[in-house]
Design an enzyme around this catalytic site. Structure first.
Site, PDB file in Angstrom:
ATOM      1  N   SER A  92       0.820  -1.258   0.096  1.00 61.94           N
ATOM      2  CA  SER A  92      -0.147  -0.044   0.066  1.00 61.94           C
ATOM      3  C   SER A  92       0.770   1.171   0.126  1.00 61.94           C
ATOM      4  CB  SER A  92      -1.012   0.011   1.203  1.00 61.94           C
ATOM      5  OG  SER A  92      -0.148   0.066   2.304  1.00 61.94           O
ATOM      6  N   ASP A 103       1.287  -0.026   8.242  1.00 56.64           N
ATOM      7  CA  ASP A 103       2.466  -0.518   8.153  1.00 56.64           C
ATOM      8  C   ASP A 103       3.283  -0.322   6.944  1.00 56.64           C
ATOM      9  OD1 ASP A 103       1.247  -2.357   6.723  1.00 56.64           O
ATOM     10  OD2 ASP A 103       1.899  -4.094   7.912  1.00 56.64           O
ATOM     11  N   ASP A 105       5.316  -1.923   4.008  1.00 54.06           N
ATOM     12  CA  ASP A 105       5.958  -3.227   3.365  1.00 54.06           C
ATOM     13  C   ASP A 105       7.510  -2.850   2.936  1.00 54.06           C
ATOM     14  OD1 ASP A 105       3.852  -5.008   4.158  1.00 54.06           O
ATOM     15  OD2 ASP A 105       2.581  -4.148   2.663  1.00 54.06           O
ATOM     16  N   ASP A 158       7.319  -4.345   8.064  1.00 55.61           N
ATOM     17  CA  ASP A 158       7.267  -5.632   7.657  1.00 55.61           C
ATOM     18  C   ASP A 158       8.528  -5.509   6.751  1.00 55.61           C
ATOM     19  OD1 ASP A 158       5.150  -6.038   9.309  1.00 55.61           O
ATOM     20  OD2 ASP A 158       3.893  -6.793   7.613  1.00 55.61           O
ATOM     21  N   LYS A 219     -10.741  -0.922  -0.327  1.00 60.86           N
ATOM     22  CA  LYS A 219     -10.455  -1.338   0.814  1.00 60.86           C
ATOM     23  C   LYS A 219     -11.078  -0.915   2.093  1.00 60.86           C
ATOM     24  CE  LYS A 219      -5.564  -1.254   1.260  1.00 60.86           C
ATOM     25  NZ  LYS A 219      -4.224  -0.938   1.377  1.00 60.86           N
ATOM     26  N   TYR A 228     -11.984  -8.574   4.190  1.00 59.80           N
ATOM     27  CA  TYR A 228     -10.249  -7.914   4.198  1.00 59.80           C
ATOM     28  C   TYR A 228      -9.398  -8.600   5.082  1.00 59.80           C
ATOM     29  CZ  TYR A 228      -6.406  -4.819   3.111  1.00 59.80           C
ATOM     30  OH  TYR A 228      -5.202  -4.111   2.835  1.00 59.80           O
TER      31      TYR A 228
END
Length: 661
Positions: A92, A103, A105, A158, A219, A228
């Site tokens: 995202s 978070d 990624d 992450d 989303k 989701y």
């Protein structure tokens, strides 16, 4: 970019429509963007700056770490000086649809001599652990995609790691090239594909800003409606991004408000398991396995294929089960009806984002309680249990031959009143729609639950205090802590005698048939001296007379109303044998005939009075026969579920249907 009749287009087929927006579409888009802003989906400039600073600090850390590894392993000064690592973002954040508190990624790419197991999850983990600004550090080295989760100055990260087959990592490294995957192991290929897929999505949409607004909307809708969550069998961020990107290709000149309504219109009619693809599937030159149901039998079992656009092309939604697919198709149908009403200026966008009343939707639930000694242990233990919940859903479907369906709630709930640290997951249970009604029919899933418990308690990082309890609760027994404010809300109005459902979770719908009544009773604790149901060859056991459950009827295919260009995308249909998928896939007659011939089971039949059959429909504008069929399709029948009262036994195989103690 494909080409047809001299015109270029994105995707595997020509667009459905190239029509532009009207003034009404501009107005609806402004209203939609206002709803998204009020929902708090956009981060503040201060938080955006903080994220950039954290990413910069993380990039410096991995560069220092790689040089330290070279010194530890005794490499020359020149090799140490040239050693480098680089941070990439995906998900995202890279797509530009992240919000406050989400978070980031990230992927760390390093040289071949810096390993994942020893150096990344060992040395680099130790570096992070020693830093005061790093909290909630949680390594998951045995995951399908190994990941290190932590918070850096309050920002959730992450972090994946992929060692490339090179000695030095240039600062201008282009990971979109196929050659970057050469001589890599599977975890590294999967780690790199996150970034490669994200970048390819942005290349394959006609208007990035319209794509981003539409994806934010989808989303938000998916979270509100409880669909989701990739880990529990629904769809995650990349899945929704791929679905939205395909709609953007089919309607290249549409505004976000138009794309949202077309999204539900298309996927309500989509004939799964036909795949959603943004581009042709390429075989590649490295010999890596790609999604191909002609060659890979496992690919034919996928319920809702959504194919990634970067080599090697994979199904990003392999976690979807028949039960979760059913839930999503119902939600697509509901949302499609609401969007049609919005386009008629008879409803607001807020109606689309109305939260799903999960704890009013079913009469029977499984409650999975998770316990640990402290917060760190609970975070690790909860993550492990959550990753196994999909297996419980699949086991229940398998052991009941698809007759009992599960609807997992994607979130966990915390009971602050319990001693120690605790959270709970819930699953709604119901009989599969379309089966003949059998009063008093039972599904004993005790051994299925016990099998799940044993698989979960094999956690390698198990510690004292980690525990799990699975129990059955009825709707009226749902604990209060799952509701906002810890107070159970008043029950919504019931279905009236005319069949009109009046409630806060759906639009008024006229049904053709009056409401029926049924009674539910699912006992999780067997009577004293009883034994679980067990499979027999002769149809007779110590429990007395035996009777096999009725065979489930063949599941009806979804309405075939999708345009041919959507169902059979050009030459890809023939290339990937879509007719073969439908003929031999999980929904085929051959497979269902095999799955729906259970051996003889002992089970008890009782006669119980009928109570209430809850029905849910699409919008009131669907008055045609097709809409009536859709309304009938999404009713939620309920059945009597209880354990049998039979003598005790220790020989019941795990294939039987069990309700846990």
């Amino acid at each position: 970019m494909a080409q047809s009749n001299g015109k270029k287009y994105l995707g595997v087929t020509e667009p459905i429509s190239t029509a532009g927006p009207t003034e009404a579409d501009f107005a609806r888009t402004r209203d939609l963007e206002k709803v998204l802003t009020e929902a708090g989906l956009y981060e503040s400039p201060e938080e955006a700056v903080q994220r950039e600073e954290v990413l910069g600090r993380l990039d410096q850390l991995v560069k220092e770490w790689v040089k330290n590894i070279c010194l530890r392993k005794g490499y020359s000064e020149q090799v140490t000086q040239e050693a480098n690592a680089k941070i990439f973002t995906f998900g995202s954040y890279r797509l530009g649809v992240h919000g406050p508190g989400t978070d980031i990624d990230t992927l760390c790419v390093g040289p071949r001599h810096v390993s994942r197991e020893e150096d990344f999850f060992g040395v680099f983990h130790g570096m992070l652990e020693a830093m005061s600004e790093v909290t909630e550090l949680h390594p998951v080295p045995d995951a399908h995609v190994p990941v290190m989760r932590f918070k850096f100055s309050g920002i959730s990260i992450d972090l994946l790691y992929a060692p490339l087959a090179v000695w030095t990592i240039p600062e201008d490294l282009d990971i979109s090239q196929e050659s970057i995957l050469r001589n890599l192991d599977e975890p590294s290929v999967r780690s790199l594909n996150g970034c490669r897929v994200t970048d390819q999505i942005l290349r394959l949409v006609p208007n990035i800003e319209h794509f981003r607004t539409t994806l934010r909307c989808m989303k938000l809708w998916a979270r509100k409606r409880g669909v989701y969550s990739n880990v529990t069998g629904f769809l995650g961020g990349v899945n929704w991004a791929l679905l939205v990107a395909r709609i953007c290709q089919l309607y290249p000149n549409a505004l976000p408000s138009m794309l949202v309504s077309r999204f539900f219109r298309v996927y309500t009619q989509w004939r799964w398991p036909n795949p959603v693809m943004l581009c042709e599937i390429e075989e590649g030159s490295l010999g890596l396995s790609v999604w191909d149901p002609r060659k890979n039998p496992r690919d034919r079992t996928h319920q809702m294929p959504i194919i990634t656009p970067a080599y090697p092309c994979m199904n990003s939604s392999y976690n979807v089960s028949s039960s979760t697919l059913r839930v999503m198709v119902e939600e697509f149908s509901r949302a499609n009806g609401i969007c049609e009403v919005i386009e008629m200026n008879k409803a607001e966008w807020s109606a689309l984002f109305e939260p799903y009343a999960f704890f009013d939707a079913y009469k029977n639930y499984l409650q999975i309680d998770v316990f640990a000694a402290d917060n760190d242990d609970l975070r690790r233990w909860k993550g492990w249990v959550e990753s196994r919940l999909r297996q419980l859903t699949l086991k229940i479907e398998k052991h009941t031959y698809g007759m009992l369906q599960c609807h997992p709630h994607p979130c966990d709930f915390v009971d602050e009143s319990k001693e120690g640290k605790h959270c709970a997951f819930f699953m709604g249970l119901q009989k599969r729609q379309g089966l003949p009604s059998q009063e008093g029919q039972q599904f004993d899933i005790r051994l299925t639950v016990e099998e799940f418990r044993q698989s979960v308690t094999g956690y390698q990082l198990w510690k004292e205090g980690m525990d799990i309890a699975v129990s059955h609760v009825r709707r009226r027994q749902i604990p209060a802590y799952v509701f906002p404010g810890g107070t159970k809300p008043a029950r919504p109005p019931k279905v009236t005698g005319t069949g009109r459902l009046v409630g806060t979770n759906s639009l008024p719908t006229e049904l053709d048939t009056p409401p029926l009544k049924r009674k539910l009773d699912l006992e999780t604790t067997p009577p004293e001296g009883s034994r679980p149901l067990r499979r027999t060859n002769t149809g007779v056991s110590e429990a007395g007379s035996c009777q096999a459950p009725a065979k489930p009827e063949k599941q009806e295919a979804y309405a075939d109303a999708t345009p041919a260009t959507l169902l059979r995308p050009d030459a890809n249909a023939a290339n990937f044998g879509f007719p073969e998928i439908q003929q031999n896939g999980p929904g085929s007659a051959a497979v269902q005939a095999k799955q729906t011939q259970p051996p003889t089971f002992v089970f008890q039949q009782t006669v119980a009075p009928l109570e209430e059959l809850e029905a849910a429909g699409t919008s009131s504008i669907a008055a045609s026969s097709a809409a009536a069929a859709a309304a009938a399709e999404i009713r939620r029948p309920v059945i009597r579920l209880c354990s049998a009262s039979v003598p005790p036994s220790t020989s019941a195989p795990p294939g039987n249907h069990f309700v846990n103690r």
